[in-house]
Design an enzyme around this catalytic site. Structure first.
Site, PDB file in Angstrom:
ATOM      1  CB  THR A  25      -9.172   2.054   6.959  1.00 49.12           C
ATOM      2  OG1 THR A  25      -8.796   2.630   5.713  1.00 49.12           O
ATOM      3  CG2 THR A  25     -10.497   1.336   6.800  1.00 49.12           C
ATOM      4  CG  ASN A  27      -1.823   1.181   1.295  1.00 47.03           C
ATOM      5  OD1 ASN A  27      -1.394   2.299   1.071  1.00 47.03           O
ATOM      6  ND2 ASN A  27      -3.088   0.956   1.600  1.00 47.03           N
ATOM      7  CG  HIS A  87      -8.247   4.269   0.702  1.00 51.55           C
ATOM      8  ND1 HIS A  87      -8.475   4.219   2.052  1.00 51.55           N
ATOM      9  CD2 HIS A  87      -9.440   4.595   0.144  1.00 51.55           C
ATOM     10  CE1 HIS A  87      -9.742   4.488   2.297  1.00 51.55           C
ATOM     11  NE2 HIS A  87     -10.348   4.732   1.166  1.00 51.55           N
ATOM     12  NE  ARG A 132      -7.545  11.692   4.934  1.00 45.81           N
ATOM     13  CZ  ARG A 132      -8.043  11.131   6.047  1.00 45.81           C
ATOM     14  NH1 ARG A 132      -7.288  10.338   6.784  1.00 45.81           N
ATOM     15  NH2 ARG A 132      -9.267  11.367   6.427  1.00 45.81           N
ATOM     16  CG  HIS A 133      -3.476   9.200   1.129  1.00 40.48           C
ATOM     17  ND1 HIS A 133      -4.311   8.504   0.303  1.00 40.48           N
ATOM     18  CD2 HIS A 133      -3.715   8.743   2.396  1.00 40.48           C
ATOM     19  CE1 HIS A 133      -5.025   7.650   1.018  1.00 40.48           C
ATOM     20  NE2 HIS A 133      -4.709   7.780   2.307  1.00 40.48           N
ATOM     21  NE  ARG A 160      -9.348   8.777   3.688  1.00 41.57           N
ATOM     22  CZ  ARG A 160      -9.631   7.990   4.731  1.00 41.57           C
ATOM     23  NH1 ARG A 160      -8.878   6.953   5.004  1.00 41.57           N
ATOM     24  NH2 ARG A 160     -10.638   8.263   5.515  1.00 41.57           N
ATOM     25  NE  ARG A 199       7.103  21.872   1.449  1.00 43.29           N
ATOM     26  CZ  ARG A 199       8.379  22.071   1.802  1.00 43.29           C
ATOM     27  NH1 ARG A 199       9.266  22.385   0.889  1.00 43.29           N
ATOM     28  NH2 ARG A 199       8.751  21.980   3.060  1.00 43.29           N
ATOM     29  N   GLY A 223       1.269  -1.319   4.384  1.00 44.52           N
ATOM     30  CA  GLY A 223       1.628   0.015   3.938  1.00 44.52           C
ATOM     31  C   GLY A 223       2.580   0.724   4.869  1.00 44.52           C
ATOM     32  CG  HIS A 224       2.502   3.570   8.890  1.00 42.63           C
ATOM     33  ND1 HIS A 224       3.357   3.337   9.936  1.00 42.63           N
ATOM     34  CD2 HIS A 224       2.372   4.908   8.783  1.00 42.63           C
ATOM     35  CE1 HIS A 224       3.722   4.499  10.455  1.00 42.63           C
ATOM     36  NE2 HIS A 224       3.142   5.464   9.783  1.00 42.63           N
ATOM     37  CD  GLU A 269      -6.935  -0.078   0.954  1.00 38.75           C
ATOM     38  OE1 GLU A 269      -7.188   0.968   1.578  1.00 38.75           O
ATOM     39  OE2 GLU A 269      -6.043  -0.853   1.290  1.00 38.75           O
ATOM     40  CG  HIS A 310      -5.337  -1.391   9.400  1.00 44.71           C
ATOM     41  ND1 HIS A 310      -5.729  -0.396   8.534  1.00 44.71           N
ATOM     42  CD2 HIS A 310      -5.072  -0.792  10.564  1.00 44.71           C
ATOM     43  CE1 HIS A 310      -5.723   0.753   9.155  1.00 44.71           C
ATOM     44  NE2 HIS A 310      -5.318   0.547  10.389  1.00 44.71           N
ATOM     45  N   GLY A 311      -1.935  -2.516   9.999  1.00 48.35           N
ATOM     46  CA  GLY A 311      -1.111  -2.560  11.203  1.00 48.35           C
ATOM     47  C   GLY A 311      -0.072  -3.677  11.214  1.00 48.35           C
ATOM     48  CG  ASP A 317      -3.047   4.746   0.465  1.00 43.09           C
ATOM     49  OD1 ASP A 317      -3.037   4.603  -0.767  1.00 43.09           O
ATOM     50  OD2 ASP A 317      -3.943   4.292   1.209  1.00 43.09           O
ATOM     51  CG  HIS A 318       0.987   6.275   4.759  1.00 41.54           C
ATOM     52  ND1 HIS A 318       0.050   7.250   5.012  1.00 41.54           N
ATOM     53  CD2 HIS A 318       0.515   5.150   5.340  1.00 41.54           C
ATOM     54  CE1 HIS A 318      -0.931   6.746   5.738  1.00 41.54           C
ATOM     55  NE2 HIS A 318      -0.679   5.469   5.950  1.00 41.54           N
ATOM     56  CD  GLU A 331      -6.913  -6.002   3.059  1.00 40.25           C
ATOM     57  OE1 GLU A 331      -7.003  -5.846   1.817  1.00 40.25           O
ATOM     58  OE2 GLU A 331      -6.281  -5.211   3.800  1.00 40.25           O
TER      59      GLU A 331
HETATM   60  N1  PXP Z   1      -5.671  -2.831   4.111  1.00 33.42           N
HETATM   61  C1  PXP Z   1      -6.634  -1.868   4.147  1.00 33.42           C
HETATM   62  C2  PXP Z   1      -8.011  -2.231   3.679  1.00 33.42           C
HETATM   63  C3  PXP Z   1      -6.337  -0.565   4.575  1.00 33.42           C
HETATM   64  O1  PXP Z   1      -7.310   0.360   4.598  1.00 33.42           O
HETATM   65  C4  PXP Z   1      -5.021  -0.274   4.963  1.00 33.42           C
HETATM   66  C5  PXP Z   1      -4.675   1.112   5.410  1.00 33.42           C
HETATM   67  O2  PXP Z   1      -4.880   2.020   4.418  1.00 33.42           O
HETATM   68  C6  PXP Z   1      -4.053  -1.285   4.875  1.00 33.42           C
HETATM   69  C7  PXP Z   1      -4.411  -2.553   4.477  1.00 33.42           C
HETATM   70  C8  PXP Z   1      -2.622  -1.040   5.220  1.00 33.42           C
HETATM   71  O3  PXP Z   1      -2.511  -0.734   6.567  1.00 33.42           O
HETATM   72  P1  PXP Z   1      -1.102  -0.267   7.154  1.00 33.42           P
HETATM   73  O4  PXP Z   1      -0.777   1.033   6.483  1.00 33.42           O
HETATM   74  O5  PXP Z   1      -1.364  -0.150   8.613  1.00 33.42           O
HETATM   75  O6  PXP Z   1      -0.117  -1.332   6.801  1.00 33.42           O
END
Ligand code: PXP
Length: 247
Positions: A110, A7, A52, A58-59, A54, A18, A222-223, A79, A200-201, A9-10, A160
């Site tokens: 999310t 992912n 994602h 935002r990203h 959104r 910026r 992702g993160h 997403e 997620h996480g 997004d970040h 998921e």
């Molecule tokens: N899966 C879904 C459906 C999500 O919404 C996210 C966060 O955007 C992730 C996975 C990835 O989560 P993380 O950034 O915590 O790894």
């Protein structure tokens, strides 16, 4: 082998910090570019790219998604919220898969899973539209029996499982119970004929246990990978996570 969906997004979050108002490339000075990151991640072994889009943009921006659709060699997983506007966008874009997620303007990321049971009347037409267009639908749900069973009944081929509650409980006594909830959910989903993804996480520490959840097809992360890439570069960050997936 469990697949890694990255992912990105970040990466876009850093760019938007910026260049929120920049609509062009400003002579190449707009950085970091999530599409470039995606291509490097694919070379390092990422099996798919997730973004994602959104409602508040935002990203990730629409033009990022179109560029990814053209450039990447693996799979594009979009997403999105279950709204008419996003359904129309996905039908035009034709990603390899969509993952339906809840979206709340105030949330930092999310939060809970999609309440498929409560939102059945909104989710069903979206799944039907994607199935008719040949786009795989994944439902991002909490690992609970009613959500899993209804996901299968609605005709979504993938779910998921939301690993956020487990990740939050990782350093607490609740960890074992949250882990069991994921394992039971994965088995129920498999029995119902669903392909089981999770996300997620997930990070470089909890992956050792997460990867032992039964029947996993793909993890979306992702993160932690984007954060690690700040220090070691995306190539090393992806390779390290892939190695931990196989360990
Ligand atoms: N899966 C879904 C459906 C999500 O919404 C996210 C966060 O955007 C992730 C996975 C990835 O989560 P993380 O950034 O915590 O790894």
């Amino acid at each position: 082998m469990i697949l890694l969906g990255l992912n990105i997004d970040h990466c876009a979050t850093v760019r938007q910090a910026r260049y929120r108002d920049a609509s062009a490339t400003c002579g190449g000075s707009v950085e970091p570019d999530p599409v470039t990151l995606a291509l490097l991640a694919e070379q390092a072994g990422a099996d798919g790219i997730t973004v994602h889009l959104r409602e508040d943009r935002r990203h990730i921006q629409e033009r990022d998604v179109w560029r990814l659709r053209e450039c990447i060699a693996t799979r594009l997983n979009l997403e999105m919220a279950c709204t008419p506007a996003m359904i129309a966008f996905a039908l035009k874009l034709k990603p390899d898969s969509v993952c339906l997620v809840p979206e709340n303007r105030q949330e930092v990321t999310t939060e809970g899973g999609l309440d498929v049971v409560g939102l059945r009347d909104r989710v069903q037409p979206c799944v039907d539209a994607m199935n008719a267009a040949g786009i795989v639908t994944s439902l991002f749900i909490d690992p609970d029996e009613p959500q899993i069973e209804l996901s299968a009944k609605l005709g979504a081929p993938w779910v998921e499982l939301h690993t956020g509650a487990y990740a939050e409980a990782y350093h607490t006594p609740r960890r074992a119970a949250e882990f069991k909830r994921l394992c039971v959910g994965a088995s129920l989903g498999k029995e119902a004929g669903l392909t089981i993804n999770a996300g997620h996480g997930i990070n470089y520490v909890n992956i050792a246990e997460v990867r032992t959840i039964p029947h996993l097809h793909e993890l979306n992360i992702g993160h932690s990978i984007i954060s690690r890439a700040l220090f070691s570069g995306i190539n090393e960050a992806v390779r390290e996570m892939k190695a931990k997936l196989r360990a």
